[in-house]
Design a protein around this motif. Sequence first.
Motif, short mmCIF file in Angstrom:
data_model
loop_
_atom_site.label_atom_id
_atom_site.label_comp_id
_atom_site.label_asym_id
_atom_site.label_seq_id
_atom_site.Cartn_x
_atom_site.Cartn_y
_atom_site.Cartn_z
N MET A 1 -31.68 3.68 53.79
CA MET A 1 -31.43 4.51 52.61
C MET A 1 -31.51 5.98 53.00
SD MET A 1 -32.97 4.06 48.86
CE MET A 1 -34.62 3.94 49.49
N ARG A 2 -30.45 6.70 52.73
CA ARG A 2 -30.38 8.11 53.13
C ARG A 2 -30.33 8.98 51.88
NH1 ARG A 2 -26.99 4.73 55.77
NH2 ARG A 2 -27.69 4.25 57.90
N ILE A 3 -31.36 9.80 51.74
CA ILE A 3 -31.57 10.52 50.47
C ILE A 3 -31.67 12.02 50.71
CG2 ILE A 3 -33.13 10.73 48.48
CD1 ILE A 3 -34.49 8.11 49.68
N ILE A 4 -31.11 12.79 49.77
CA ILE A 4 -31.37 14.23 49.72
C ILE A 4 -32.09 14.49 48.41
CG2 ILE A 4 -30.36 16.53 49.46
CD1 ILE A 4 -28.06 15.61 51.23
N LEU A 5 -33.20 15.23 48.48
CA LEU A 5 -33.91 15.65 47.27
C LEU A 5 -33.58 17.11 47.01
CD1 LEU A 5 -37.61 14.35 47.20
CD2 LEU A 5 -35.71 13.67 45.73
N LEU A 6 -33.09 17.39 45.82
CA LEU A 6 -32.79 18.78 45.43
C LEU A 6 -33.77 19.22 44.35
CD1 LEU A 6 -28.89 18.86 45.00
CD2 LEU A 6 -30.22 19.68 46.95
N GLY A 7 -33.96 20.52 44.27
CA GLY A 7 -34.84 21.08 43.25
C GLY A 7 -35.39 22.40 43.73
N PRO A 8 -35.65 23.33 42.82
CA PRO A 8 -36.14 24.65 43.23
C PRO A 8 -37.55 24.59 43.81
CG PRO A 8 -36.20 24.44 40.85
CD PRO A 8 -35.52 23.21 41.37
N PRO A 9 -38.01 25.69 44.41
CA PRO A 9 -39.40 25.75 44.90
C PRO A 9 -40.36 25.38 43.77
CG PRO A 9 -38.21 27.76 45.46
CD PRO A 9 -37.32 26.97 44.56
N GLY A 10 -41.37 24.61 44.09
CA GLY A 10 -42.37 24.26 43.08
C GLY A 10 -42.00 23.09 42.20
N ALA A 11 -40.84 22.46 42.47
CA ALA A 11 -40.39 21.34 41.61
C ALA A 11 -41.13 20.05 41.91
CB ALA A 11 -38.88 21.13 41.76
N GLY A 12 -41.83 20.01 43.06
CA GLY A 12 -42.58 18.80 43.40
C GLY A 12 -41.91 17.92 44.44
N LYS A 13 -40.92 18.48 45.17
CA LYS A 13 -40.19 17.68 46.16
C LYS A 13 -41.12 17.16 47.26
CE LYS A 13 -37.15 20.87 47.27
NZ LYS A 13 -37.67 21.95 46.43
N GLY A 14 -42.06 18.00 47.70
CA GLY A 14 -42.98 17.60 48.77
C GLY A 14 -43.83 16.41 48.38
N THR A 15 -44.40 16.48 47.18
CA THR A 15 -45.24 15.38 46.68
C THR A 15 -44.44 14.09 46.56
OG1 THR A 15 -46.57 16.95 45.42
CG2 THR A 15 -46.68 14.65 44.72
N GLN A 16 -43.25 14.19 45.99
CA GLN A 16 -42.43 12.99 45.78
C GLN A 16 -41.93 12.43 47.11
OE1 GLN A 16 -42.52 11.50 42.99
NE2 GLN A 16 -43.44 13.17 41.83
N SER A 17 -41.62 13.32 48.06
CA SER A 17 -41.17 12.86 49.38
C SER A 17 -42.24 12.01 50.05
CB SER A 17 -40.82 14.05 50.28
OG SER A 17 -39.66 14.69 49.85
N GLU A 18 -43.49 12.45 49.95
CA GLU A 18 -44.60 11.69 50.55
C GLU A 18 -44.66 10.28 49.97
OE1 GLU A 18 -48.23 13.86 49.97
OE2 GLU A 18 -47.54 15.58 51.16
N ARG A 19 -44.43 10.18 48.67
CA ARG A 19 -44.50 8.87 48.01
C ARG A 19 -43.32 7.99 48.40
NH1 ARG A 19 -47.19 10.07 42.05
NH2 ARG A 19 -49.03 11.13 42.87
N ILE A 20 -42.15 8.61 48.61
CA ILE A 20 -40.97 7.85 49.05
C ILE A 20 -41.20 7.32 50.47
CG2 ILE A 20 -38.49 7.96 49.58
CD1 ILE A 20 -38.32 10.21 47.41
N VAL A 21 -41.76 8.18 51.33
CA VAL A 21 -42.08 7.78 52.71
C VAL A 21 -43.01 6.57 52.69
CG1 VAL A 21 -43.32 8.47 54.81
CG2 VAL A 21 -41.73 10.07 53.73
N ALA A 22 -44.05 6.65 51.84
CA ALA A 22 -45.03 5.56 51.76
C ALA A 22 -44.39 4.27 51.25
CB ALA A 22 -46.19 5.97 50.86
N ARG A 23 -43.49 4.39 50.29
CA ARG A 23 -42.89 3.20 49.67
C ARG A 23 -41.83 2.55 50.55
NH1 ARG A 23 -40.53 -0.43 48.99
NH2 ARG A 23 -39.60 -1.45 47.19
N PHE A 24 -40.96 3.37 51.14
CA PHE A 24 -39.80 2.80 51.85
C PHE A 24 -39.92 2.85 53.38
CE2 PHE A 24 -38.10 3.92 47.65
CZ PHE A 24 -37.49 2.73 47.31
N GLY A 25 -40.93 3.54 53.88
CA GLY A 25 -41.12 3.59 55.33
C GLY A 25 -40.03 4.32 56.08
N ILE A 26 -39.43 5.31 55.42
CA ILE A 26 -38.40 6.12 56.09
C ILE A 26 -38.96 7.53 56.27
CG2 ILE A 26 -36.41 4.77 55.29
CD1 ILE A 26 -36.01 6.80 53.05
N PRO A 27 -38.57 8.24 57.33
CA PRO A 27 -39.16 9.56 57.57
C PRO A 27 -38.59 10.65 56.68
CG PRO A 27 -37.52 9.08 59.25
CD PRO A 27 -37.63 7.85 58.40
#
Length: 200
Positions: A1-27
Amino acid sequence: MRIILLGPPGAGKGTQSERIVARFGIPQLSTGDMLRAAVAAGTPVGLEAKAVMEAGGLVSDAIVVGIVADRIEEPDAKRGFILDGFPRTVEQAKALDAMLAEKGIALSTVVELKVDEDALVGRIANRAAETAAKGLPVRKDDTPEVFRSRLEAYRAQTAPLSEYYAKAGKLETVDGMQQIDTVTGSLMGILERHAETAGA
């Protein structure tokens, strides 16, 4: 699964990315990290980037796409990846599409975290005030003035990506102003659907 996360600074992309990494095991692939790693490893594209940076120049889109191209060939990215901080412009998005097409792979989806910019500025101001109240140093980019300028840069450069990916039929949106766990739930719902389609 190849994903791009968009959103302005402070939107929470970092937090959500960590959770996606944990769930799907992709870097989670950060262009800054990839650039530093390529320079340290002395890869051909890394050496090219090093020469540009040492001369005080900005690394070109072609070099960054080359670094992404090398990185996604590594074993941990075979099942997919999350791109963080790239693409930043429509030109970069086009170059990324061309590179992926050459490799015979495609993006699964692009998810944008939609946020209220004024509320974000308020959040940053509160965070800065709380940090200062604890007697801790406030990060330079955590002042409302600096944050507003970062938002303006995002709006000018990166916001047009929403339209680009919407036209390509790739864009999905999540309300980033919800509670963090609610945002995660919405995001995972989208990604689970794509994972099933991809047979992941």
